[in-house]
Every structure is written in structure tokens, then in C-alpha cells.
Design a protein around this motif. Structure first.
Motif, short mmCIF file in Angstrom:
data_model
loop_
_atom_site.label_atom_id
_atom_site.label_comp_id
_atom_site.label_asym_id
_atom_site.label_seq_id
_atom_site.Cartn_x
_atom_site.Cartn_y
_atom_site.Cartn_z
N HIS A 336 0.84 -1.20 0.00
CA HIS A 336 0.00 0.00 0.00
C HIS A 336 0.87 1.26 0.00
O HIS A 336 0.59 2.23 -0.72
N TRP A 337 1.96 1.21 0.78
CA TRP A 337 2.87 2.37 0.82
C TRP A 337 3.53 2.58 -0.54
O TRP A 337 3.64 3.72 -1.02
N ALA A 338 4.00 1.49 -1.17
CA ALA A 338 4.66 1.60 -2.49
C ALA A 338 3.70 2.14 -3.54
O ALA A 338 4.08 2.94 -4.40
N GLU A 344 2.03 9.34 -6.11
CA GLU A 344 2.48 10.72 -5.84
C GLU A 344 3.58 11.16 -6.78
O GLU A 344 3.62 12.33 -7.20
N ASN A 345 4.49 10.26 -7.13
CA ASN A 345 5.67 10.64 -7.90
C ASN A 345 5.56 10.28 -9.39
O ASN A 345 6.05 11.02 -10.25
N ASN A 346 4.98 9.10 -9.68
CA ASN A 346 4.78 8.64 -11.06
C ASN A 346 6.07 8.76 -11.90
O ASN A 346 6.09 9.36 -12.97
N SER A 350 9.77 5.20 -9.01
CA SER A 350 8.58 4.79 -8.25
C SER A 350 7.96 3.53 -8.85
O SER A 350 7.38 2.71 -8.12
N SER A 351 8.07 3.36 -10.18
CA SER A 351 7.57 2.14 -10.82
C SER A 351 8.36 0.92 -10.36
O SER A 351 7.80 -0.15 -10.13
N TYR A 355 7.88 -3.14 -7.03
CA TYR A 355 8.31 -4.54 -6.91
C TYR A 355 9.10 -4.82 -5.63
O TYR A 355 9.32 -5.98 -5.28
N VAL A 356 9.54 -3.76 -4.95
CA VAL A 356 10.39 -3.93 -3.77
C VAL A 356 9.69 -4.71 -2.65
O VAL A 356 10.27 -5.63 -2.07
#
Length: 595
Positions: A336-338, A344-346, A350-351, A355-356
Motif C-alpha cells: 500500500h505504501w509503495a 504521488e511521484n509517477n 517509483s515504478s 516490486y520492492v
């Protein structure tokens, strides 16, 4: 056969070293004399009637011994353990010495009638069946108690007097096997008969199952590639693939049963009589009388064992399962955080951050699986099961329940609670690929690298020896005794079981799962072959007629797969469109398909 054999007779003309016994350094002389005398004593006197001689090293220590046997002794041993061999009429029958002439390829001067692995299995059987007669303790070690019928080898092992027993490699045969098995990259079948001849049926069946499973995955992979390419962004068009998945997961296990029976009949283990199981080495209890054998042996109350299982083991497993679910919820918080960070950043960064969380979760899953495995082994040993088969069944059950929940709970939650097929595809891909990379590194690359370092060190030391002994034999024993010990096919089957789950449960939303599984299994065949031939000591051959409890485990996963794919089909927009007015009709149709 000779009437008497001296354990110091190192000039036996027909002596062929087959098995190595390593005693602890500083073992008392009276203990060595007693143990080696029991090994060479006649069967009528309670001995094993084998041949033994010490391996002399540069410092004169005699803590390593080589064990062999005469051809007659091995043939009589083959009858004792119930080896099945092919007869001249092409039928398979248990070998008996009295009818030896009726068996194919038998001749009095043919030393290769029994394979080296069969000879080593016979010697292992004879050593393990060396039992105390009137002795009350191991000579020289009053604390190492004995009683009539107690296995001498097991008592020596549990008291640290005996370090290890392992079979020697046949360097010439191993070189040939390496060349045909993994010496060159080729597309084709493995030399399963040669693997069986060298390592025994249990390991050959594992590689046979790995090969079969890899070929069985190819249709899934072939269908999955175009399905993935042409329906990449449409996550709901999975009905046809799920239907094929449903049929595939059921059929392949039934076909394997037939292939397995054909192989084990050819090898002679399908008809092999099951031997009476002796108590496992770790079993302990007060001395009593076994009502079946009439022998004195440890006895432990089954009520106490059940109390340990239900009051300690079961609550511990439940606690571990709860902790696994707690970690899973932390993973969803990270997801949810990712997702919020990406919205927000797009950006490209951020993409990638999407996957992190899945990668971190996959690593944590592998760590938790390995830690739990040690805890499960400790608990199962503490439960004090009398038989090795009972111990293995309870251990496998504990490990499979935790691994199943730990690896697949998040996927079920995403599919049937969140209904997020995009996240399901991402999570499945990340978990599958990350686990495969970690397993390849931990099980193959790291052990191989450590073994290479050790080999260089040993060779440097061995070449400095100044004895008149055959340096090649000294070097071989010193190399092999320091190699890692292969603890069986448990972890290998577990890895395939989890892979089967990833492919059969949810690959309809990520059709490339089978492709990655095929690629992993091809490298697994080569890495496992390398591991068996170069990294680990040669394991003792273990005759078996099938893959045991793992067949039931895979069939259980297949049933879960059928239910899961039927529910996924029922959830799809295409099927829902066929029942716009009555959801009950949809539920009944899905239930009918499952049944």
C-alpha cells in the motif's frame, strides 16, 4: 570363506575398499580392537564377517578404516537384504545364492554382478545390524551403555566415538557418469539407469521425477507464452488457461505413477519385500521387550508421545502459522505504501519501487522457511518417534503445512479477498523468480564454491605426504571425508512441491510461471548433478519403489489446484456473463465441475 580374519590383515589379496569408517581422534585402543574384531568376526559369533584395514596417514593415526567384503559374503548379503535381480528368462526375482546360476550375467568370476552401490548398501546393512551380545558397555567408555540387541554402530555414533560412515566414490565410474550426465550441454534424457546404478534408486527416482516434471511443464509453457503476449493487460481473460491448468495438474500425476512403476520394476525395487523397520538412532526410552521381535529394546509410551505432539508441537506450529500471517499483513502494508508513493511521484524509480515489497517478502519467506525447518526437526526429534518412517511423516507434515501457508497465503488473500488480479500477477512473478534465484544460490552455487576452496587446501596438504601408501587413495579418502553430507531428497522434493503449487494454483493469471519453472528445472538438473558428483560425499543407496509420501503431497496440492482454478473460473467476467440473473446457478455449476 576363511575361518578367521585378522583385523590387522592389510594384505588381503582381494580386498576392495568400499566403505570408510572414521573414528574420533584419540579413540581408545581397546575400543578400536573390540569394534574391528566384531566387524570381522563370523556371523555365528555375532560379527559382520567383513574385511577391514586401517588407512595409514603421515602422522601414524589409525582413526580411519576401510571396509570391504569377499564376493561370497556380498552374494550372501544380497540374499539377506532381498535384492531383486533379472533372471535368464527376463523375469525379476529376489536373489538367492542357491539359485545364483539362473540370474542373468552371473558368473563365479564376474565381480560386477552386484553394482558397487549395491555392495555398499549390503555392507551398511551388515554394519547397522551389528548388535551387542553380553556387553554392558562400549569397552573403554563406561558411560556408553549397551544391552543385548542394541545396535553397536548407533551407540558409537550417539556417543561421538564414531564420527561417520560413508561409501567411497568409484573415480572411474564417476568420471564416466559426469561426462554422460552433465559434462556437456545437450537436449535429451538423463542417464537414469546409470544414476541408479551409481547412487541407488531413491536418488535416481528424484532425478527421474525432476526430468518428467520438467517435460510435463513444457505444454503449459508453450501455451503460456502466446497467452501472455496477446492478453498481457487483460487480466480477466484467463478462463481457457485455467481450464487447461485444472486438467493438467491432475493428469500429470497419474501418468507419473505409471512411469515410476515401469522404472522401479526394471530396477527390481517394485517387487522388493519391505523389511522390518528397526528403531531409529535417536529413539530412546526405558528398556523393555518388543512384543513383535521378543528382543530387549527401548520402550516409550505412545501416550507421552501424543501429549508432546498435541500439547507442544501443534500449538507451536499454530503459533508459527499466526506469525507467518502477521508478516503477510506487514507485506500488504508495504504494498500500500509503495502504491501511494508511485501515485504521488509517477516516475521510473517509483515504478521500480512497486516490486520492492514483493522481493523483500520473498526473501523473508525463504528465511522463515529455513528457520522453521530447524525448529520442526528439533520438535519431531523431541517427540521421540520409534521408526524412521514415522519421524519422516511427521516432519514432512509440519514442514508442508507451514511452507504452504507461508508461500501461498498472500496469493489466496490477493485473489479471493482483494480481488486484485494485477497485484496477483505481480506477486506470483516476484515470489516465484526470487525463490528460484535464492534456492539456486543457497543449494548449488555456495556449496560448490566452498567445496572448491576445500579441495585446493586438501590437495596442497596431501601432496606433501612422504609415505609409501597409494597417495591417490589417501587423497581420495581425505577429500571425501571432509565433503558435505547429503541428507536426502527432502529439500529437493520440497522445492518441486512449492514450484508445482506456484504453477498449478495461479499461473492462469501469470502464464509465464511455467516458462520460468522449465528454465529453473533445466539448471536444477545440471546443478543437482554437479552437487551429487562434486560437492557431497557419495550417499548410501536406498532401494525404494516410489517417491513415498511426496506422491500424496503432490496429489493434495493437485486437489487444491482444481478447487482454486474452478473458483477463479467462476469469478471471471466471461463466466459471470453466462449467469446474469442467478448466482446460485453459477455456484452450482462451479461445484459440479469441481466434483
Amino acid at each position: 570363506m576363511k575361518e578367521t580374519w585378522s583385523f590387522l590383515d592389510t594384505f588381503e589379496p582381494n580386498f576392495r575398499p568400499l566403505v570408510v569408517i572414521e573414528l574420533a581422534k584419540g579413540t581408545k585402543k581397546e575400543t578400536i580392537e573390540w569394534f574391528t574384531k566384531r566387524i570381522v568376526d563370523k556371523k555365528a559369533n555375532g560379527g559382520a564377517q567383513l574385511l577391514i584395514k586401517p588407512l595409514v596417514t603421515e602422522n601414524g593415526d589409525e582413526n580411519i578404516y576401510l571396509v570391504g567384503a569377499s564376493q561370497l559374503r556380498l552374494l550372501l548379503g544380497a540374499e539377506t537384504v532381498g535384492l531383486v535381480k533379472e533372471c535368464n528368462d527376463n523375469s525379476m526375482r529376489s536373489f538367492t545364492y542357491s539359485s545364483r546360476k539362473t540370474f542373468k550375467d552371473f558368473a563365479d568370476d564376474n565381480q560386477n554382478f552386484l553394482t558397487m552401490s549395491e555392495c555398499q548398501y549390503i555392507i551398511k546393512h551388515e554394519l547397522e545390524n551389528l548388535r551387542a551380545k553380553d556387553e554392558k558397555m562400549i569397552p573403554g567408555y563406561p558411560q556408553a551403555k549397551l544391552y543385548p540387541g542394541k545396535s553397536i554402530v548407533r551407540r558409537l555414533l550417539t556417543n561421538g566415538i564414531l564420527v561417520q560412515i560413508f561409501p567411497l566414490h568409484d573415480r572411474e565410474e564417476l568420471k564416466k557418469l559426469r561426462h554422460t550426465w552433465y559434462g556437456r550441454v545437450k537436449i535429451g534424457y538423463q542417464p537414469l539407469d546409470e544414476i541408479r546404478s551409481y547412487f541407488g534408486e531413491t536418488i535416481a527416482l528424484y532425478f527421474g521425477f525432476l526430468e518428467y516434471f520438467t517435460f510435463a511443464l513444457i505444454p503449459m509453457a508453450v501455451i503460456g507464452i502466446p497467452y501472455y503476449v496477446f492478453a498481457w493487460e487483460d487480466y480477466d481473460k484467463y478462463v481457457m488457461f485455467a481450464t487447461f491448468n485444472l486438467l493438467w495438474s491432475t493428469v500429470i500425476l497419474e501418468v507419473w505413477k505409471r512411469i515410476c512403476a515401469v522404472m522401479t520394476y526394471r530396477w527390481g525395487t517394485l517387487l522388493m519385500k519391505r523389511q522390518f523397520e528397526e528403531p531409529r538412532p535417536g529413539f530412546h526410552g526405558a528398556l523393555g521387550i518388543n512384543p513383535v521381535t521378543g528382543r530387549e529394546e527401548p520402550v516409550y509410551s505412545s501416550i507421552k508421545r501424543q501429549l508432546r505432539i498435541y500439547l507442544v508441537s501443534v500449538p507451536f506450529v499454530c503459533l508459527c502459522l499466526y506469525f507467518s500471517l502477521y508478516v503477510m499483513m506487514i507485506y500488504f502494508d508495504l504494498e500500500h505504501w509503495a502504491l501511494d508513493y508511485h501515485e504521488e511521484n509517477n516516475s521510473t524509480f517509483s515504478s521500480l519501487m512497486l516490486y520492492v515489497p514483493s522481493i523483500i517478502y520473498a526473501v523473508v519467506i525463504e528465511i522463515m522457511n529455513r528457520i522453521y525447518r530447524y525448529a520442526a526437526e528439533f520438535l519431531t526429534s523431541w517427540e521421540n518417534h520409534r521408526l524412521e518412517s514415522s519421524y519422516q511423516n511427521h516432519l514432512i507434515l509440519k514442514v508442508l503445512v507451514f511452507n504452504f501457508l507461508n508461500c501461498f497465503a498472500s496469493l489466496f488473500y490477493i485473489a479471493f479477498v482483494l480481488f486484485d488480479m494485477k497485484l496477483l500477477r505481480q506477486s506470483l512473478a516476484t515470489l516465484l523468480i526470487t525463490s528460484q534465484i535464492l534456492n539456486q544460490f543457497a543449494e548449488s552455487l555456495l556449496p560448490y564454491w566452498l567445496q572448491k576452496r576445500h579441495v585446493k587446501k586438501i590437495k596442497k596438504h596431501t601432496h606433501s605426504l612422504k609415505t609409501e601408501m597409494d597417495l591417490s587413495l589417501v587423497e581420495q579418502v581425505n577429500l571425501e571425508k571432509e565433503m558435505g553430507t547429503y541428507f536426502g531428497t527432502f529439500d529437493d522434493y520440497l522445492e518441486l512441491f512449492l514450484q508445482f503449487g506456484y504453477v498449478s494454483l495461479f499461473s492462469c493469471v501469470y502464464p509465464l510461471a511455467a516458462v520460468f519453472a522449465v528454465l529453473n528445472n533445466i539448471t536444477e538438473i545440471y546443478s543437482d548433478a554437479l552437487k551429487m558428483c562434486r560437492v557431497y560425499k557419495r550417499p548410501f543407496a536406498e532401494p525404494t519403489a516410489n517417491i513415498g509420501v511426496w506422491q500424496l503431497a503432490f496429489e493434495t496440492m493437485s486437489v487444491i489446484s482444481v478447487v482454486t482454478n474452478c473458483i477463479l473460473i467462476g469469478m471471471s467476467p466471461q463466466v459471470n456473463a453466462l449467469f446474469p440473473d442467478s448466482k446460485m446457478d453459477l455456484v452450482l455449476t462451479v461445484a459440479l465441475v469441481e466434483s
